[in-house]
Structures are given as structure tokens and as C-alpha cells.
Design a protein around this motif. Structure first.
Motif, PDB file in Angstrom:
ATOM      1  N   HIS A 134      43.951  39.421  33.810  1.00  0.00           N
ATOM      2  CA  HIS A 134      43.838  40.570  32.909  1.00  0.00           C
ATOM      3  C   HIS A 134      42.899  41.603  33.527  1.00  0.00           C
ATOM      4  O   HIS A 134      41.767  41.292  33.852  1.00  0.00           O
ATOM      5  N   PRO A 135      43.334  42.838  33.695  1.00  0.00           N
ATOM      6  CA  PRO A 135      42.533  43.864  34.381  1.00  0.00           C
ATOM      7  C   PRO A 135      41.124  44.056  33.809  1.00  0.00           C
ATOM      8  O   PRO A 135      40.196  44.336  34.550  1.00  0.00           O
ATOM      9  N   PRO A 185      43.868  44.304  42.504  1.00  0.00           N
ATOM     10  CA  PRO A 185      44.630  43.090  42.782  1.00  0.00           C
ATOM     11  C   PRO A 185      45.120  43.103  44.227  1.00  0.00           C
ATOM     12  O   PRO A 185      45.416  44.170  44.781  1.00  0.00           O
ATOM     13  N   ASN A 186      45.210  41.915  44.840  1.00  0.00           N
ATOM     14  CA  ASN A 186      45.687  41.866  46.214  1.00  0.00           C
ATOM     15  C   ASN A 186      46.711  40.762  46.472  1.00  0.00           C
ATOM     16  O   ASN A 186      47.193  40.619  47.579  1.00  0.00           O
ATOM     17  N   ILE A 187      47.058  39.957  45.434  1.00  0.00           N
ATOM     18  CA  ILE A 187      48.083  38.938  45.629  1.00  0.00           C
ATOM     19  C   ILE A 187      49.064  38.917  44.453  1.00  0.00           C
ATOM     20  O   ILE A 187      48.727  39.300  43.335  1.00  0.00           O
ATOM     21  N   PHE A 188      50.285  38.460  44.752  1.00  0.00           N
ATOM     22  CA  PHE A 188      51.329  38.266  43.741  1.00  0.00           C
ATOM     23  C   PHE A 188      51.810  36.832  43.848  1.00  0.00           C
ATOM     24  O   PHE A 188      52.147  36.354  44.929  1.00  0.00           O
ATOM     25  N   ARG A 241      50.805  36.775  37.113  1.00  0.00           N
ATOM     26  CA  ARG A 241      51.242  36.709  38.507  1.00  0.00           C
ATOM     27  C   ARG A 241      50.475  37.620  39.468  1.00  0.00           C
ATOM     28  O   ARG A 241      50.576  37.463  40.670  1.00  0.00           O
ATOM     29  N   VAL A 242      49.705  38.553  38.968  1.00  0.00           N
ATOM     30  CA  VAL A 242      48.961  39.480  39.833  1.00  0.00           C
ATOM     31  C   VAL A 242      47.472  39.154  39.722  1.00  0.00           C
ATOM     32  O   VAL A 242      46.928  39.097  38.633  1.00  0.00           O
ATOM     33  N   HIS A 243      46.834  38.933  40.853  1.00  0.00           N
ATOM     34  CA  HIS A 243      45.421  38.544  40.881  1.00  0.00           C
ATOM     35  C   HIS A 243      44.680  39.241  42.010  1.00  0.00           C
ATOM     36  O   HIS A 243      45.279  39.764  42.943  1.00  0.00           O
ATOM     37  N   GLN A 244      43.373  39.151  41.919  1.00  0.00           N
ATOM     38  CA  GLN A 244      42.490  39.604  42.995  1.00  0.00           C
ATOM     39  C   GLN A 244      41.713  38.394  43.475  1.00  0.00           C
ATOM     40  O   GLN A 244      41.146  37.646  42.675  1.00  0.00           O
ATOM     41  N   ARG A 274      50.047  40.794  48.830  1.00  0.00           N
ATOM     42  CA  ARG A 274      50.479  39.623  49.602  1.00  0.00           C
ATOM     43  C   ARG A 274      51.129  38.633  48.641  1.00  0.00           C
ATOM     44  O   ARG A 274      50.596  38.349  47.574  1.00  0.00           O
ATOM     45  N   VAL A 275      52.283  38.102  49.022  1.00  0.00           N
ATOM     46  CA  VAL A 275      53.014  37.166  48.174  1.00  0.00           C
ATOM     47  C   VAL A 275      52.588  35.733  48.490  1.00  0.00           C
ATOM     48  O   VAL A 275      52.535  35.323  49.650  1.00  0.00           O
TER      49      VAL A 275
END
Length: 91
Positions: free
Chosen positions: A12-13, A27-30, A42-45, A79-80
Motif C-alpha cells: 500500500h503506497p 516501487p521497483n518490483i512486480f 503485486r507491486v512492492h519496493q 523488475r519482474v
């Protein structure tokens, strides 16, 4: 092999901790794949890109492995990390 544990709060942002306490970290990963994982998780830092991450969801961990793939999400290139397996927490 290094693994980072992610919590649902990090997705959560408003709950992502910033590096300098002035603004949320980008965020930098999916996280791709896996069953019953809501899109908003699914989206995180992560501070350091590692080989693997695991997402704590209820009573389980969803494990993901880094890929060379990138995915554009809301104008960001992330990045996945692809789902590899699930483990359950002991009670």
C-alpha cells in the motif's frame, strides 16, 4: 541465495517507508504468477534487488524469483519476480 520478506502493508503506497522520511519510496518490483494474490499486493519496493522474495499472505508465504523481464506499471519500469512455490507458516 538471499531472500527478502515482504509484508502486505508494504504494497500500500501510504505504508511504504521512504528512504529519507520525506516521501514514499518508489516501487521497483512486480510479483507475477501465483494463485489468490490480489493485484494490489503485486507491486512492492525493496531496498536491494535480491534473487528471491517471499510475500507474507495470511498463513502462508508466496515465493518469487527474479527474472530478467521488466514490466511497465503506472509509467514505471519494474523488475519482474516470477512465482515459484508456496509454503505455510507453522502455528
Amino acid at each position: 541465495m538471499t531472500s527478502t520478506i515482504l509484508s502486505t502493508a508494504q504494497a500500500h503506497p501510504d505504508n511504504i517507508l521512504s528512504n529519507d522520511d520525506s516521501r514514499p519510496a518508489e516501487p521497483n518490483i512486480f510479483l507475477s504468477g501465483g494463485k489468490d494474490i490480489p493485484e494490489e499486493l503485486r507491486v512492492h519496493q525493496v531496498p536491494d534487488l535480491t534473487d528471491r522474495v517471499k510475500l507474507s499472505v495470511h498463513n502462508r508465504y508466496e515465493h518469487f524469483e527474479a527474472t530478467a523481464e521488466k514490466r511497465d506499471v503506472d509509467g514505471r519500469s519494474l523488475r519482474v519476480y516470477s512465482w515459484i512455490y508456496r509454503t505455510y507458516m507453522a502455528e
